[in-house]
Scaffold this active site. Structure first.
Site, PDB file in Angstrom:
ATOM      1  N   SER A  82      40.261  30.267  34.466  1.00  0.00           N
ATOM      2  CA  SER A  82      38.822  30.506  34.603  1.00  0.00           C
ATOM      3  C   SER A  82      38.246  31.106  33.335  1.00  0.00           C
ATOM      4  O   SER A  82      37.056  30.974  33.067  1.00  0.00           O
ATOM      5  CB  SER A  82      38.556  31.528  35.716  1.00  0.00           C
ATOM      6  OG  SER A  82      39.067  31.090  36.922  1.00  0.00           O
ATOM      7  N   HIS A 139      39.221  22.909  35.488  1.00  0.00           N
ATOM      8  CA  HIS A 139      38.864  24.116  36.244  1.00  0.00           C
ATOM      9  C   HIS A 139      38.331  23.738  37.624  1.00  0.00           C
ATOM     10  O   HIS A 139      37.185  23.313  37.749  1.00  0.00           O
ATOM     11  CB  HIS A 139      37.823  24.909  35.433  1.00  0.00           C
ATOM     12  CG  HIS A 139      37.466  26.223  36.038  1.00  0.00           C
ATOM     13  ND1 HIS A 139      36.188  26.732  35.986  1.00  0.00           N
ATOM     14  CD2 HIS A 139      38.207  27.130  36.708  1.00  0.00           C
ATOM     15  CE1 HIS A 139      36.171  27.895  36.597  1.00  0.00           C
ATOM     16  NE2 HIS A 139      37.378  28.160  37.052  1.00  0.00           N
ATOM     17  N   GLU A 149      35.434  21.437  36.286  1.00  0.00           N
ATOM     18  CA  GLU A 149      34.997  21.484  34.891  1.00  0.00           C
ATOM     19  C   GLU A 149      36.162  20.980  34.034  1.00  0.00           C
ATOM     20  O   GLU A 149      37.245  21.580  34.038  1.00  0.00           O
ATOM     21  CB  GLU A 149      34.639  22.916  34.493  1.00  0.00           C
ATOM     22  CG  GLU A 149      33.373  23.422  35.150  1.00  0.00           C
ATOM     23  CD  GLU A 149      32.983  24.817  34.681  1.00  0.00           C
ATOM     24  OE1 GLU A 149      31.952  24.938  34.000  1.00  0.00           O
ATOM     25  OE2 GLU A 149      33.686  25.785  35.007  1.00  0.00           O
ATOM     26  N   ASN A 187      30.494  29.714  34.768  1.00  0.00           N
ATOM     27  CA  ASN A 187      30.497  31.176  34.608  1.00  0.00           C
ATOM     28  C   ASN A 187      29.564  31.635  33.493  1.00  0.00           C
ATOM     29  O   ASN A 187      29.031  32.737  33.543  1.00  0.00           O
ATOM     30  CB  ASN A 187      31.913  31.701  34.376  1.00  0.00           C
ATOM     31  CG  ASN A 187      32.666  31.827  35.692  1.00  0.00           C
ATOM     32  OD1 ASN A 187      32.061  32.020  36.745  1.00  0.00           O
ATOM     33  ND2 ASN A 187      33.977  31.706  35.648  1.00  0.00           N
TER      34      ASN A 187
HETATM   35  N1  LIG Z   1      40.909  32.424  42.616  1.00  0.00           N
HETATM   36  C1  LIG Z   1      39.887  31.680  42.203  1.00  0.00           C
HETATM   37  O1  LIG Z   1      38.798  31.671  42.805  1.00  0.00           O
HETATM   38  C2  LIG Z   1      40.059  30.810  40.990  1.00  0.00           C
HETATM   39  C3  LIG Z   1      39.108  29.801  40.739  1.00  0.00           C
HETATM   40  C4  LIG Z   1      39.293  28.943  39.645  1.00  0.00           C
HETATM   41  C5  LIG Z   1      40.382  29.128  38.799  1.00  0.00           C
HETATM   42  N2  LIG Z   1      41.284  30.135  39.055  1.00  0.00           N
HETATM   43  C6  LIG Z   1      42.446  30.245  38.149  1.00  0.00           C
HETATM   44  O2  LIG Z   1      43.586  29.679  38.781  1.00  0.00           O
HETATM   45  C7  LIG Z   1      44.773  30.350  38.330  1.00  0.00           C
HETATM   46  C8  LIG Z   1      45.545  30.830  39.542  1.00  0.00           C
HETATM   47  O3  LIG Z   1      44.727  31.691  40.304  1.00  0.00           O
HETATM   48  P1  LIG Z   1      44.996  31.979  41.853  1.00  0.00           P
HETATM   49  O4  LIG Z   1      43.750  32.603  42.368  1.00  0.00           O
HETATM   50  O5  LIG Z   1      45.543  30.759  42.490  1.00  0.00           O
HETATM   51  O6  LIG Z   1      46.144  33.083  41.750  1.00  0.00           O
HETATM   52  P2  LIG Z   1      47.289  33.413  42.812  1.00  0.00           P
HETATM   53  O7  LIG Z   1      47.772  34.773  42.443  1.00  0.00           O
HETATM   54  O8  LIG Z   1      46.831  33.141  44.200  1.00  0.00           O
HETATM   55  O9  LIG Z   1      48.428  32.327  42.476  1.00  0.00           O
HETATM   56  C9  LIG Z   1      49.173  32.329  41.307  1.00  0.00           C
HETATM   57  C10 LIG Z   1      50.598  31.944  41.704  1.00  0.00           C
HETATM   58  O10 LIG Z   1      51.330  31.588  40.535  1.00  0.00           O
HETATM   59  C11 LIG Z   1      52.669  31.968  40.772  1.00  0.00           C
HETATM   60  N3  LIG Z   1      53.374  32.007  39.489  1.00  0.00           N
HETATM   61  C12 LIG Z   1      53.377  32.965  38.546  1.00  0.00           C
HETATM   62  N4  LIG Z   1      54.156  32.572  37.508  1.00  0.00           N
HETATM   63  C13 LIG Z   1      54.632  31.341  37.805  1.00  0.00           C
HETATM   64  C14 LIG Z   1      55.460  30.409  37.144  1.00  0.00           C
HETATM   65  N5  LIG Z   1      55.976  30.689  35.947  1.00  0.00           N
HETATM   66  N6  LIG Z   1      55.735  29.223  37.771  1.00  0.00           N
HETATM   67  C15 LIG Z   1      55.225  28.947  38.976  1.00  0.00           C
HETATM   68  N7  LIG Z   1      54.426  29.786  39.658  1.00  0.00           N
HETATM   69  C16 LIG Z   1      54.127  30.969  39.067  1.00  0.00           C
HETATM   70  C17 LIG Z   1      52.571  33.317  41.457  1.00  0.00           C
HETATM   71  O11 LIG Z   1      53.779  33.593  42.163  1.00  0.00           O
HETATM   72  C18 LIG Z   1      51.364  33.085  42.376  1.00  0.00           C
HETATM   73  O12 LIG Z   1      51.755  32.663  43.662  1.00  0.00           O
HETATM   74  C19 LIG Z   1      44.309  31.439  37.372  1.00  0.00           C
HETATM   75  O13 LIG Z   1      44.392  30.943  36.062  1.00  0.00           O
HETATM   76  C20 LIG Z   1      42.856  31.666  37.768  1.00  0.00           C
HETATM   77  O14 LIG Z   1      42.051  32.134  36.736  1.00  0.00           O
HETATM   78  C21 LIG Z   1      41.154  30.968  40.129  1.00  0.00           C
END
Ligand SMILES: NC(=O)c1ccc[n+]([C@@H]2O[C@H](COP(=O)([O-])OP(=O)(O)OC[C@H]3O[C@@H](n4cnc5c(N)ncnc54)[C@H](O)[C@@H]3O)[C@@H](O)[C@H]2O)c1
Length: 296
Positions: free
Chosen positions: A119, A140, A152, A190
């Protein structure tokens, strides 16, 4: 380039959704977590989401079974070797992301595309952990992925135009609408949304109105589905604070600077819905009450 097999790194909130929509669209999809427990948790959330789609009549029981058959859960990065597109959705932290990309770069076939769901981090900075800069892009997705239709697509100064086309086509294939932007902090959404949310906090700080009047102003006056302070509580005040800091550091413009009240709320652990307290108090989650301590 044709995408035949997809890999998703991370099966948390976003990764599980990204893997689900890929499999629903017919792509054999490998999805990786770090432990079998986390993988199980992610797969359960996919199963729950698919069950809801069946309940609503969006997909059939047969389509749910086919979708699950297309998913290959794993804890091994080596299972990504044959993927044409790898989408990474792990923790929002540059170090671990660069580490994953450096490992994948050695494992995944040379012509495959790497995409990050970040993000707020720089696509260019992640790209330099690999030797496939022209094949590196941002994709994204929005939360919850199975329901939100926007993606995106983020190009860098060196992305190959055919890779951009492939990413745009893939986005449409999984039923989403792409918008194309360049690698600058905040991308499009954003970049526009965060200053608006910060301004709503400033309006509260300056005594323009009560919490519910500021929210109702935008809900009833602009037809937004929810007011900015409610939205901040949903997204997480600490998450938005973190993104605002990144935008401020990139552009050095005051409109991106987190207001003092926001910083105090983060320090006090008032993150919004997830912590039970933000601009509203969620002691009764179905009937949140404005937090009067924050009003002037
Ligand atoms: N939460 C949102 O609303 C949102 C929206 C758009 C983008 N994002 C982006 O998406 C990404 C993930 O966010 P999220 O909210 O899903 O987080 P999350 O914490 O729910 O999930 C991340 C997962 O990645 C796993 N992980 C960590 N290292 C790893 C590896 N080496 N191999 C495999 N898995 C691994 C963790 O165990 C965790 O379960 C981030 O970059 C975030 O900025 C989040």
């Amino acid at each position: 380039m044709e995408i035949r097999q997809v890999g998703v790194v991370g099966c948390g909130l976003m990764g599980s959704g990204i893997a689900q929509v890929a499999a629903m669209a017919g792509f054999p999809t490998v999805v990786r977590e770090v432990t079998p427990e986390l993988l199980g948790k992610g797969m359960s959330s996919i199963e729950r989401s698919l069950a809801k789609f069946v309940e609503k009549g969006t997909i059939t029981v047969g389509q749910r079974a086919e979708t699950l058959r297309r998913l290959k859960p794993t804890t091994q990065l080596t299972d990504f070797a044959g993927c044409d597109l790898v989408i990474e959705a792990i923790i929002e932290n540059l170090g671990p992301k660069r580490e994953v990309y450096a490992s994948l770069d050695k494992i995944v076939k040379a012509e495959a595309i790497f995409a990050s769901n970040t993000s707020s981090l720089s696509i260019t900075e992640m790209m330099t952990a690999t030797k496939r800069a022209p094949q590196f892009i941002g994709m994204h997705f929005f939360n919850p992925v199975p329901l939100m239709t926007l993606v995106e697509v983020v190009k860098t100064v060196v992305t190959d135009p055919t890779v951009i086309e492939t990413a745009l086509t893939y986005t449409r294939q999984v039923g989403k609408t792409p918008i194309l932007t360049s690698d600058r902090a905040g991308f499009i959404v954003n970049r526009l949304l965060v200053p608006y949310l910060l301004d709503a906090i400033r309006a509260l700080e300056e005594g323009f109105g009560t919490i519910e009047d500021i929210d109702n102003g935008m809900k009833l006056g602009c037809n937004h589905p929810m007011g900015p302070l409610t939205l901040l509580d949903f997204v997480g005040i600490e998450t938005t604070y973190y993104i605002a800091e990144i935008l401020f550091n990139e552009y050095r413009e005051t409109r991106f600077a987190p207001p003092p009240l926001m910083k105090r709320m983060v320090m006090a652990g008032m993150y919004g819905r997830k912590s039970g307290k933000g601009f509203y108090d969620y002691a009764e989650p179905k009937n949140p009450k404005p937090n009067r301590m924050l009003e002037r």
